[in-house]
Scaffold this motif. Sequence first.
Motif, PDB file in Angstrom:
ATOM      1  N   UNK A   7       0.831  -1.192   0.000  1.00 57.86           N
ATOM      2  CA  UNK A   7       0.000   0.000   0.000  1.00 57.86           C
ATOM      3  C   UNK A   7       0.873   1.253   0.000  1.00 57.86           C
ATOM      4  N   UNK A   8       0.557   2.152  -0.908  1.00 56.65           N
ATOM      5  CA  UNK A   8       1.262   3.436  -0.955  1.00 56.65           C
ATOM      6  C   UNK A   8       0.240   4.539  -1.182  1.00 56.65           C
ATOM      7  N   UNK A   9       0.623   5.723  -0.809  1.00 56.67           N
ATOM      8  CA  UNK A   9      -0.171   6.915  -1.103  1.00 56.67           C
ATOM      9  C   UNK A   9       0.635   7.688  -2.127  1.00 56.67           C
ATOM     10  N   UNK A  10       0.059   7.937  -3.275  1.00 58.24           N
ATOM     11  CA  UNK A  10       0.774   8.644  -4.328  1.00 58.24           C
ATOM     12  C   UNK A  10       0.840  10.139  -4.012  1.00 58.24           C
ATOM     13  N   UNK A  36       6.968  22.341   6.327  1.00 61.12           N
ATOM     14  CA  UNK A  36       6.272  22.589   5.061  1.00 61.12           C
ATOM     15  C   UNK A  36       7.038  21.966   3.895  1.00 61.12           C
ATOM     16  N   UNK A  37       8.351  21.964   3.975  1.00 59.07           N
ATOM     17  CA  UNK A  37       9.170  21.407   2.899  1.00 59.07           C
ATOM     18  C   UNK A  37       8.866  19.927   2.674  1.00 59.07           C
ATOM     19  N   UNK A  38       8.598  19.180   3.743  1.00 57.06           N
ATOM     20  CA  UNK A  38       8.269  17.754   3.590  1.00 57.06           C
ATOM     21  C   UNK A  38       6.947  17.587   2.855  1.00 57.06           C
ATOM     22  N   UNK A  43       4.210  15.952  -2.081  1.00 56.23           N
ATOM     23  CA  UNK A  43       3.339  16.290  -3.209  1.00 56.23           C
ATOM     24  C   UNK A  43       4.074  16.204  -4.547  1.00 56.23           C
ATOM     25  N   UNK A  44       5.346  16.439  -4.533  1.00 56.48           N
ATOM     26  CA  UNK A  44       6.151  16.330  -5.753  1.00 56.48           C
ATOM     27  C   UNK A  44       6.545  14.876  -6.014  1.00 56.48           C
ATOM     28  N   UNK A  45       6.694  14.097  -4.934  1.00 53.56           N
ATOM     29  CA  UNK A  45       7.104  12.701  -5.063  1.00 53.56           C
ATOM     30  C   UNK A  45       8.602  12.527  -5.211  1.00 53.56           C
ATOM     31  N   UNK A  46       9.328  13.622  -5.064  1.00 57.06           N
ATOM     32  CA  UNK A  46      10.785  13.562  -5.233  1.00 57.06           C
ATOM     33  C   UNK A  46      11.447  14.533  -4.260  1.00 57.06           C
ATOM     34  N   UNK A  48      15.483  16.020  -3.998  1.00 60.27           N
ATOM     35  CA  UNK A  48      16.838  16.034  -4.551  1.00 60.27           C
ATOM     36  C   UNK A  48      16.994  14.999  -5.659  1.00 60.27           C
ATOM     37  N   UNK A  49      15.974  14.873  -6.487  1.00 61.19           N
ATOM     38  CA  UNK A  49      16.028  13.966  -7.630  1.00 61.19           C
ATOM     39  C   UNK A  49      15.742  12.518  -7.317  1.00 61.19           C
ATOM     40  N   UNK A  50      15.494  12.196  -6.066  1.00 61.47           N
ATOM     41  CA  UNK A  50      15.207  10.809  -5.676  1.00 61.47           C
ATOM     42  C   UNK A  50      13.742  10.665  -5.246  1.00 61.47           C
ATOM     43  N   UNK A  51      13.163   9.499  -5.507  1.00 61.98           N
ATOM     44  CA  UNK A  51      11.765   9.284  -5.112  1.00 61.98           C
ATOM     45  C   UNK A  51      11.580   9.396  -3.598  1.00 61.98           C
ATOM     46  N   UNK A  52      10.449   9.933  -3.205  1.00 64.49           N
ATOM     47  CA  UNK A  52      10.083  10.049  -1.790  1.00 64.49           C
ATOM     48  C   UNK A  52       8.798   9.259  -1.577  1.00 64.49           C
ATOM     49  N   UNK A  53       8.816   8.366  -0.610  1.00 72.51           N
ATOM     50  CA  UNK A  53       7.612   7.614  -0.248  1.00 72.51           C
ATOM     51  C   UNK A  53       6.994   8.251   0.992  1.00 72.51           C
ATOM     52  N   UNK A  54       5.690   8.345   1.001  1.00 71.08           N
ATOM     53  CA  UNK A  54       4.985   8.888   2.159  1.00 71.08           C
ATOM     54  C   UNK A  54       4.931   7.773   3.209  1.00 71.08           C
ATOM     55  N   UNK A  55       5.552   7.989   4.364  1.00 72.97           N
ATOM     56  CA  UNK A  55       5.630   6.932   5.377  1.00 72.97           C
ATOM     57  C   UNK A  55       4.259   6.541   5.939  1.00 72.97           C
ATOM     58  N   UNK A  56       4.176   5.304   6.383  1.00 72.70           N
ATOM     59  CA  UNK A  56       2.922   4.785   6.931  1.00 72.70           C
ATOM     60  C   UNK A  56       2.362   5.649   8.070  1.00 72.70           C
ATOM     61  N   UNK A  57       3.186   6.112   9.028  1.00 75.15           N
ATOM     62  CA  UNK A  57       2.613   6.966  10.080  1.00 75.15           C
ATOM     63  C   UNK A  57       1.957   8.237   9.528  1.00 75.15           C
TER      64      UNK A  57
END
Length: 84
Positions: A7-10, A36-38, A43-46, A48-57
């Motif tokens: 399960x992921x949140x896009x 706010x930066x997080x 919302x961008x999903x990235x 510094x050029x790397x994918x960011x996953x929205x953590x379960x918490x």
Amino acid sequence: MPSIADTVMTPEQFRTWRKSLGLKQKDAADLLGLKKRMIQYYEKGRRDGRPVEIPKPVRLACFALSEGIGDFDGKQPLPLNCSG
């Protein structure tokens, strides 16, 4: 059927969640206990050029806020308007 581990949140779902509650990025950050930066990274999903996953918490907190739960004292959910 996907497992819970899959399960992921896009980024789009995260942005839709925030906007559905009428929150600005700063408001969402304050409610989630984040900078706010997080919110911008999620919302961008990235970052510094790397994918960011929205953590379960964070995903669970989004759900709680959607349900009007602003905090939890270990006994009773506290309404959003009482979360200080």
